[in-house]
Design an enzyme around this catalytic site. Structure first.
Site, PDB file in Angstrom:
ATOM      1  N   HIS A  16     -71.728 -56.486  51.312  1.00 36.00           N
ATOM      2  CA  HIS A  16     -71.419 -56.468  52.843  1.00 36.00           C
ATOM      3  C   HIS A  16     -72.078 -55.080  53.218  1.00 36.00           C
ATOM      4  O   HIS A  16     -72.598 -54.214  52.090  1.00 36.00           O
ATOM      5  CB  HIS A  16     -70.075 -56.612  53.009  1.00 36.00           C
ATOM      6  CG  HIS A  16     -69.130 -55.411  52.461  1.00 36.00           C
ATOM      7  ND1 HIS A  16     -69.076 -55.046  51.169  1.00 36.00           N
ATOM      8  CD2 HIS A  16     -68.313 -54.466  53.179  1.00 36.00           C
ATOM      9  CE1 HIS A  16     -68.350 -54.134  51.247  1.00 36.00           C
ATOM     10  NE2 HIS A  16     -67.756 -53.647  51.980  1.00 36.00           N
ATOM     11  N   HIS A  43     -70.949 -52.104  54.767  1.00 34.07           N
ATOM     12  CA  HIS A  43     -69.880 -50.877  54.888  1.00 34.07           C
ATOM     13  C   HIS A  43     -70.917 -49.891  54.073  1.00 34.07           C
ATOM     14  O   HIS A  43     -71.471 -50.234  52.978  1.00 34.07           O
ATOM     15  CB  HIS A  43     -68.831 -51.044  54.119  1.00 34.07           C
ATOM     16  CG  HIS A  43     -67.723 -51.722  55.392  1.00 34.07           C
ATOM     17  ND1 HIS A  43     -66.415 -52.579  54.779  1.00 34.07           N
ATOM     18  CD2 HIS A  43     -67.800 -51.835  56.649  1.00 34.07           C
ATOM     19  CE1 HIS A  43     -65.974 -52.732  55.935  1.00 34.07           C
ATOM     20  NE2 HIS A  43     -66.758 -52.581  56.920  1.00 34.07           N
ATOM     21  N   ASP A  81     -70.216 -47.172  52.199  1.00 30.45           N
ATOM     22  CA  ASP A  81     -69.981 -47.005  50.866  1.00 30.45           C
ATOM     23  C   ASP A  81     -70.566 -47.797  49.926  1.00 30.45           C
ATOM     24  O   ASP A  81     -70.406 -47.712  48.839  1.00 30.45           O
ATOM     25  CB  ASP A  81     -68.426 -46.714  50.790  1.00 30.45           C
ATOM     26  CG  ASP A  81     -67.532 -48.002  50.934  1.00 30.45           C
ATOM     27  OD1 ASP A  81     -67.686 -48.709  51.780  1.00 30.45           O
ATOM     28  OD2 ASP A  81     -66.729 -48.273  50.149  1.00 30.45           O
ATOM     29  N   HIS A  82     -71.133 -48.983  50.322  1.00 31.13           N
ATOM     30  CA  HIS A  82     -71.767 -49.929  49.472  1.00 31.13           C
ATOM     31  C   HIS A  82     -73.380 -50.168  49.659  1.00 31.13           C
ATOM     32  O   HIS A  82     -74.098 -50.713  48.857  1.00 31.13           O
ATOM     33  CB  HIS A  82     -71.228 -51.322  49.644  1.00 31.13           C
ATOM     34  CG  HIS A  82     -69.825 -51.350  49.442  1.00 31.13           C
ATOM     35  ND1 HIS A  82     -69.415 -52.133  48.015  1.00 31.13           N
ATOM     36  CD2 HIS A  82     -68.655 -51.057  49.845  1.00 31.13           C
ATOM     37  CE1 HIS A  82     -68.016 -52.132  48.106  1.00 31.13           C
ATOM     38  NE2 HIS A  82     -67.717 -51.417  49.077  1.00 31.13           N
ATOM     39  N   HIS A 111     -63.228 -60.084  54.112  1.00 35.30           N
ATOM     40  CA  HIS A 111     -63.134 -58.675  54.330  1.00 35.30           C
ATOM     41  C   HIS A 111     -63.223 -58.471  55.968  1.00 35.30           C
ATOM     42  O   HIS A 111     -63.282 -59.587  56.540  1.00 35.30           O
ATOM     43  CB  HIS A 111     -64.188 -58.035  53.501  1.00 35.30           C
ATOM     44  CG  HIS A 111     -64.246 -56.482  53.332  1.00 35.30           C
ATOM     45  ND1 HIS A 111     -62.794 -55.900  53.402  1.00 35.30           N
ATOM     46  CD2 HIS A 111     -65.011 -55.593  53.497  1.00 35.30           C
ATOM     47  CE1 HIS A 111     -62.938 -54.648  53.257  1.00 35.30           C
ATOM     48  NE2 HIS A 111     -64.203 -54.359  53.170  1.00 35.30           N
TER      49      HIS A 111
END
Lengths: 319, 319
Positions: free
Chosen positions: A78, A80, A82-83, A157
């Site tokens: 996804h 976000h 931090d990914h 999510h």
């Protein structure tokens, strides 16, 4: 050899596996000095597949002594930060090499748009071909080769998110060399014998396949269920994988917050592992509020017996 | 106390300085396990100013035990990824706190555009105000307070690039407490005395300022000359700073390549330090091809006597 995991600093060069999972980062949104943002690399027969690329992933990749030239696919769960936010830097660095070849980034349409803009600015003139494979938050096979396929499972999510399942396809049966020689099976027949056919000798005697071959190696599988709220019905979609990574952002004492933030607790992850019939559960995406990772293991063990406590530098072998 | 530097792991809590330079990253484009991409933090009287924000800077910031709440300004030298790509992750992380306040990013117009797009996607709903101050590749004062100003110097890199000079303004003279008490200088006059005025007593006797005050502390200054080809005339623009960071991407044996890539050698950096009349030279932006950083120090020392060999975790105090 069976499932086995070890930290990088206990690397044992005599472990030869065809399918292993490298944990580059297993922290959550707020990076700490203990845990890096999300990134995982699957080493399948020497070919590398990255799932998510949090900031710092390129350095962790080097620390794991993985080879960039072996990396051809990056799967984003996804969008976000931090990914994803290690990707611009990693692609820039790859651009400094003269590697050629192709890199495919699997992501949603809006990810391809913003990442395309970032690469146009910060990573121009790449020496390799960069492609986006647009995925959707649905169940679908998104990559298939002769030996495995990769499918997506939609997760729950705060923004569109998928999990990925890597599954080996059924493998050819193992030839029993002595028997094949004894019955003088011609070389041209070997692939058919491996596929399960019986062999009819020139004298008319039929040699049943099970005399000539042994059962194939089991098909290995790995499911990567990143950021998601607990979805009871997901176990069935995942199936009895050899290793299930399922996010454990929270402990059960924060179950309400987990639900509110669309994350899972260690207990919920273990429940999915149990219900799916997975052989082992790999934890991760720990919230920075917790100081003792062992608590995730303890909580999961109350529901499911085979829990591998994730940490940066861990390598888990599926065979 | 005078110029002093120490690595983080030799941190001496009894060093109290008002102006120090923290090296978060001093590698170049290709990050390695030895050197991180560029980032420097200036701690001026407890307020933090970051110059460049390469990938991983937010973690190095934590490692230096610096406080995000003290960081109000980020200055970008130019828009190459190894100087910028830690910013999206750091701003995302800052967005997870509830700090409020304001953050100003000083960059060129196209930097504000692409970074604005990235933040809109990956760091929405920030709890603080994020502003861009658009700078140009020219000589200009871009920030001024009561106690210091920050000015830009255009550099010669492959894309528009500036250096930054932080200079303290002239400081008030030090009051000699015993003399001020003896001559009964009223409190309301103290600031004028500090500014250099003489004092006329009620009996008409004039007390010269030099009897009442001592010379002020010297004005400290730091110049940050990031990615650039050698510019002989730049020394004059920099001036006799207390500490000059000047990039040393290459050694002199690769002088032609340095010129071609618009970078400098350690010898050239030392020449600038010498010609500017700087008190000390801080090296950095080492090409990943070199394995022994000491070679940069050795080469620079042939031209200039006070060389501080930069490395991640170094803290250099100007006073």
């Amino acid at each position: 050899m069976g499932l086995k995991s070890h930290p990088l600093d206990f690397y044992q060069p005599n472990i030869v596996s065809t399918f292993s999972i490298h944990t580059l980062g297993c922290g959550s949104a707020k990076p700490t000095l203990r845990h890096q943002p999300s990134s995982t690399v699957i080493d399948y027969r020497g070919n590398l597949f990255m799932i998510d690329c949090g900031e710092g992933a390129q350095l962790a990749f080097q620390r794991h002594k993985l080879k960039f030239s072996r990396l051809g696919h990056i799967f984003l769960t996804h969008l976000h930060g931090d990914h994803v936010l290690g990707l611009p830097g990693m692609i820039s660095t790859l651009g400094l090499g003269g590697a050629g070849g192709k890199m495919v980034i699997h992501t949603f349409e809006d990810g391809a748009k913003i990442l395309g803009d970032i690469f146009s600015f910060f990573a121009r003139d790449l020496p390799f071909k960069l492609e986006f494979n647009i995925i959707k938050p649905e169940e679908a096979v998104i990559l298939e080769t002769d030996s495995f396929h990769i499918r997506t499972i939609p997760l729950a999510h705060r923004i569109p998110t998928v999990g990925y399942v890597f599954e080996e396809k059924s493998k050819p049966r193992h030839i029993i060399r002595d028997m094949v020689d004894f019955h003088k099976v011609p070389f041209s027949m070997i692939n058919r014998i491996k596929a399960g056919e019986d062999f009819t000798r020139p004298d008319g005697i039929v040699i049943p396949n099970k005399v000539l071959t042994a059962d194939p190696s089991p098909c290995l599988s790995y499911a990567h269920i990143g950021d998601t709220a607990y979805i009871p019905g997901i176990a069935e979609k995942i199936g009895p994988v050899d290793l299930l990574y399922h996010e454990t952002t929270y402990l059960n004492c924060h179950k309400a917050e987990a639900k509110n933030r669309a994350h899972s607790t260690a207990q919920q992850a273990a429940t999915v592992a149990r219900d799916a019939g997975a052989k082992a559960l790999l934890t991760g995406h720990y919230s920075s509020r917790y100081k003792n990772d062992e608590d995730f293991r303890k909580e999961a063990l109350e529901v499911f017996p085979n829990v591998i406590l994730n940490r940066e530098g861990l390598v888990t072998h599926l065979d």
